[in-house]
Design an enzyme around this catalytic site. Structure first.
Site, PDB file in Angstrom:
ATOM      1  N   CYS A   1       1.227  -1.484   0.144  1.00 42.89           N
ATOM      2  CA  CYS A   1      -0.181   0.020   0.185  1.00 42.89           C
ATOM      3  C   CYS A   1       1.195   1.177  -0.120  1.00 42.89           C
ATOM      4  O   CYS A   1       0.464   2.296  -0.019  1.00 42.89           O
ATOM      5  CB  CYS A   1      -0.829   0.346   1.015  1.00 42.89           C
ATOM      6  SG  CYS A   1      -2.306  -1.193   1.222  1.00 42.89           S
TER       7      CYS A   1
ATOM      8  N   HIS B   1      -3.956   7.065   1.335  1.00 43.17           N
ATOM      9  CA  HIS B   1      -4.065   5.277   1.509  1.00 43.17           C
ATOM     10  C   HIS B   1      -5.787   4.873   1.322  1.00 43.17           C
ATOM     11  O   HIS B   1      -5.702   4.864   2.667  1.00 43.17           O
ATOM     12  CB  HIS B   1      -3.160   4.206   1.014  1.00 43.17           C
ATOM     13  CG  HIS B   1      -3.255   2.767   1.071  1.00 43.17           C
ATOM     14  ND1 HIS B   1      -3.468   2.813  -0.079  1.00 43.17           N
ATOM     15  CD2 HIS B   1      -4.297   1.814   1.475  1.00 43.17           C
ATOM     16  CE1 HIS B   1      -3.943   1.795   0.009  1.00 43.17           C
ATOM     17  NE2 HIS B   1      -3.794   0.885   1.449  1.00 43.17           N
TER      18      HIS B   1
ATOM     19  N   ASN C   1     -10.066  -1.662  -1.456  1.00 46.91           N
ATOM     20  CA  ASN C   1      -8.070  -1.035  -1.428  1.00 46.91           C
ATOM     21  C   ASN C   1      -7.564  -1.743  -2.508  1.00 46.91           C
ATOM     22  O   ASN C   1      -7.395  -2.965  -2.994  1.00 46.91           O
ATOM     23  CB  ASN C   1      -8.126  -1.908  -0.488  1.00 46.91           C
ATOM     24  CG  ASN C   1      -6.299  -1.763   0.566  1.00 46.91           C
ATOM     25  OD1 ASN C   1      -5.650  -1.353  -1.048  1.00 46.91           O
ATOM     26  ND2 ASN C   1      -6.090  -2.720   1.307  1.00 46.91           N
TER      27      ASN C   1
END
Ligand code: ACO
Length: 336
Positions: free
Chosen positions: A116, A263, A293
């Protein structure tokens, strides 16, 4: 010394929309649980007949080039962030280089696999190459196909409802303008927690015949293991730390932030960060509701959409921040 500036942003998301209701049919989960615990309403899954990790990145990069008015041939370097590459090796960077026709120019392609945090790590690396004067134009991309790695079952439901597929890209160029573009980047890692969010198999460090076994294919060791609660607790601390580090380094305060793009791992994490920094809704950008995500792709997708919505204006102070597997975390502060 030259600064680097983002001159174009682009993204590509697969057409297929997968709703929480679609996932309800595959495992013991509910639309309500997913929305309440993560904020996610739907995500995109790739079409194996036409989408690849590299060609999604290529499409995003072409959009970024077009918006920047930059020809692909001007690109001097590719920095490609992904944890779901087309092949185990080589990395997807060289595939995108070929797809863009840059194999003729033999420009280098660097692959980054910091999950990430991957996009900000990639941006930071590209920024250093521009600052030293080695390169003038760099394509920085994040692209992920997570859906083909997921197991849609009860035992993996805490992981498989979260992830989605997509790609985003930025074109970074050297600028002589003082105080413009990327003001600073900060990167951190703490390997103490490497196994709290990881995919164990098929790993290299074991006997040859034990690298990939039929048992593994039935078990969970080839899937993502995530200690969700622990990741969550670390994420909210590190997000604030690394954002404040970026602000303090540049003599700014949280009141100076025009847009924070965190994020997109969980809407509750973003909401916590927003609250802690006292940011109004228009000063934080979230799109996890629509994409889940997408790991290294989330920040460039969000940048591209924020730009489309007119949320990135000249001289805006834009902060990017991420936390993920490793643990790794990072931030970038940009004078747009
Ligand atoms: N549907 C329904 N129930 C579920 C689901 C699901 N999909 N998943 C878990 N549950 C259940 C659990 O079994 C548990 O039930 P129990 O109380 O009967 O035992 C209950 O819900 C609560 O489970 P928790 O794991 O405590 O749920 P939590 O609120 O922590 O949410 C989540 C889980 C969404 C994973 C959260 O912990 C999270 O977002 N963590 C951070 C993730 C993150 O930031 N990752 C980093 C980026 S990823 C990367 O780097 C690759």
């Amino acid at each position: 010394m030259k600064n680097s500036r983002i001159v174009g942003v682009g993204h590509y998301v697969p057409e297929r929309v997968v709703t929480n209701q679609d996932l309800e049919k595959l495992m013991d989960t509910s639309n309500e649980w997913i929305i309440e615990r993560t904020g996610i309403r739907e995500r995109r899954f790739f079409d194996y007949k036409k989408d690849t990790c590299s060609n999604m990145a290529t499409r995003a990069t072409k959009m970024a080039l077009e918006r920047a008015g930059v020809d692909a041939m001007e690109i001097d370097l590719i920095v490609f962030a992904t944890i779901t590459p087309d092949y185990l090796f080589p990395g997807s960077g060289v595939l995108m280089q070929r797809e863009l026709g840059l194999d003729k120019k033999t420009i280098p392609a660097i692959d980054i696999r910091n999950a990430c945090s991957g996009f900000i790590y990639a941006l930071s690396i590209a920024d250093q190459f521009i600052k030293t004067g080695m390169y003038k134009t760099v394509a920085v991309v994040g692209s992920e196909i997570q859906s083909s790695a997921m197991e849609f079952s009860d035992r993996q439901r805490h992981v498989s409802v979260i992830f989605g597929d997509g790609a985003g890209a930025v074109i970074l160029q050297a600028t002589g303008e003082e105080g413009k573009g990327i003001l600073s980047t900060h990167m951190h890692a703490d390997g103490t927690f490497a196994e709290e969010l990881y995919v164990k198999d098929p790993g290299s460090s074991r006997k040859n015949e034990e690298r990939l076994t039929p048992e593994m294919l039935k078990g969970e060791s080839i899937r993502a293991h995530m200690n969700g609660n622990l990741v969550f607790k670390h994420a909210i601390v590190r997000f604030i730390e690394v954002i404040m580090e970026a602000l303090n380094t540049n003599g700014k305060t949280k009141d100076d932030i025009d847009l924070l793009i965190p994020h997109q791992a969980n809407l509750r994490i973003s909401n916590f960060v927003q609250q802690k920094l006292g940011l109004s809704d228009d000063r934080i950008y979230n799109n996890i509701q629509r994409y889940g995500n997408t790991t290294a792709a989330t920040i460039p997708i969000a940048l591209s959409e924020a730009w489309e919505e007119g949320k990135l204006k000249e001289n805006d102070l834009v902060c990017l921040a991420a936390f993920g597997s490793g643990f790794t975390w990072a931030s970038a502060l940009i004078n747009w």
